[in-house]
Design an enzyme around this catalytic site. Sequence first.
Site, short mmCIF file in Angstrom:
data_model
loop_
_atom_site.label_atom_id
_atom_site.label_comp_id
_atom_site.label_asym_id
_atom_site.label_seq_id
_atom_site.Cartn_x
_atom_site.Cartn_y
_atom_site.Cartn_z
N GLU A 89 -8.70 27.32 -0.96
CA GLU A 89 -9.36 27.33 -2.28
C GLU A 89 -8.36 27.58 -3.39
O GLU A 89 -8.43 26.98 -4.46
CB GLU A 89 -10.45 28.41 -2.32
CG GLU A 89 -11.64 28.15 -1.42
CD GLU A 89 -12.50 27.02 -1.93
OE1 GLU A 89 -12.02 25.88 -1.97
OE2 GLU A 89 -13.67 27.27 -2.28
N THR A 118 -12.69 22.34 -10.46
CA THR A 118 -12.99 23.79 -10.56
C THR A 118 -11.98 24.48 -11.47
O THR A 118 -12.34 25.35 -12.28
CB THR A 118 -12.99 24.42 -9.16
OG1 THR A 118 -14.00 23.80 -8.39
CG2 THR A 118 -13.26 25.91 -9.20
N1 HSE Z 1 -17.11 30.55 -7.76
C1 HSE Z 1 -16.34 29.35 -7.89
C2 HSE Z 1 -16.28 28.95 -9.36
C3 HSE Z 1 -17.00 28.27 -7.08
O1 HSE Z 1 -17.32 28.91 -10.00
O2 HSE Z 1 -15.22 28.69 -9.89
C4 HSE Z 1 -16.34 26.93 -7.19
O3 HSE Z 1 -17.07 26.02 -6.38
#
Ligand code: HSE
Length: 310
Positions: free
Chosen positions: A129, A182
């Site tokens: 991530e 993101t």
């Molecule tokens: N919590 C993360 C964000 C999830 O909102 O950036 C991304 O899918």
Amino acid sequence: MVKRVSIFSPATVANVGPGFDILGFALNEPGDEISIEISENSHHIIENNTDIKIPLDPVKNVATVAIDAMLNALGSKARFHITFNRKIPAGSGIGSSAASSAAAVYAANILLGNPYSETELVPFAMQGEKAASGSAHADNVAPALLGGFVLVRSYNPLDIVRISSPKELYCSVVHPNISIATEDSRKILKSSVPLKTAITQCGNVAGLVTGLITEDFRLIRDSMHDVIAEPIRSFLIPEYDKVKKAALDSGALGCSISGSGPSIFALSENSEIASIVGIAMKDVFSSAEIGSNLFISQINMGGMKVLESI
Ligand code: HSE
């Protein structure tokens, strides 16, 4: 000893309502399918049998980044051949990078004789991530690995708590055919929030978690409000307010941005309502001439699924 393993890794909804970065759940569909075996090569090999573009360079692919984090922790020099047979589109907001990162460490763990539990794999998948978005959030990878609803109670130290939820709870997710990175949608968020806002958000998170555990649909409905991320991020999603209104008018318990968008999800009390809600949401995009994909899913309690193990 397992030589090759094929895995289905589910899409996930993160930032559930008020649970920014801390609450996510797994879906039954869509998902990634990867096949992985130990390679005699000196480096990992990535093969892509899908029509979704993914980096083939092991330094840039989230799957191999996550695996390398695990191999470093183990002090292992193992190398893998990873084949992608199905891929959630990147920038969809339903955990595309998480599905690949989680599947990769889950499968590699099996091939290495299961040195880690599923919960122990979460920090390695989080490195995927980080490579994808610059932030090592766990609200997609944890539910992908563990299934069900997952609360990230703390990041430092990492504390992952699986939460029970009503069996009848269904999710409608509409993915409009646009993509949002993101990384970009994190940059626009404010780094601090007023005390009043924090109090409102905390009350709703506590209410939502309690509502899920006690199967109290009224409490789930009353708590599905995000006063931190949604007001800022919703501007990135065309027709957002109309889609949300259509979902709530059709009987959804709540509706919010899935992850960092552009997908929008709604929770409903049963599959019939979820279908009506999903169609109403999709219709708004169709009226604006925006193509979209609709997924109706019960909460996926199992997480990863081994499709084949040889
Ligand atoms: N919590 C993360 C964000 C999830 O909102 O950036 C991304 O899918």
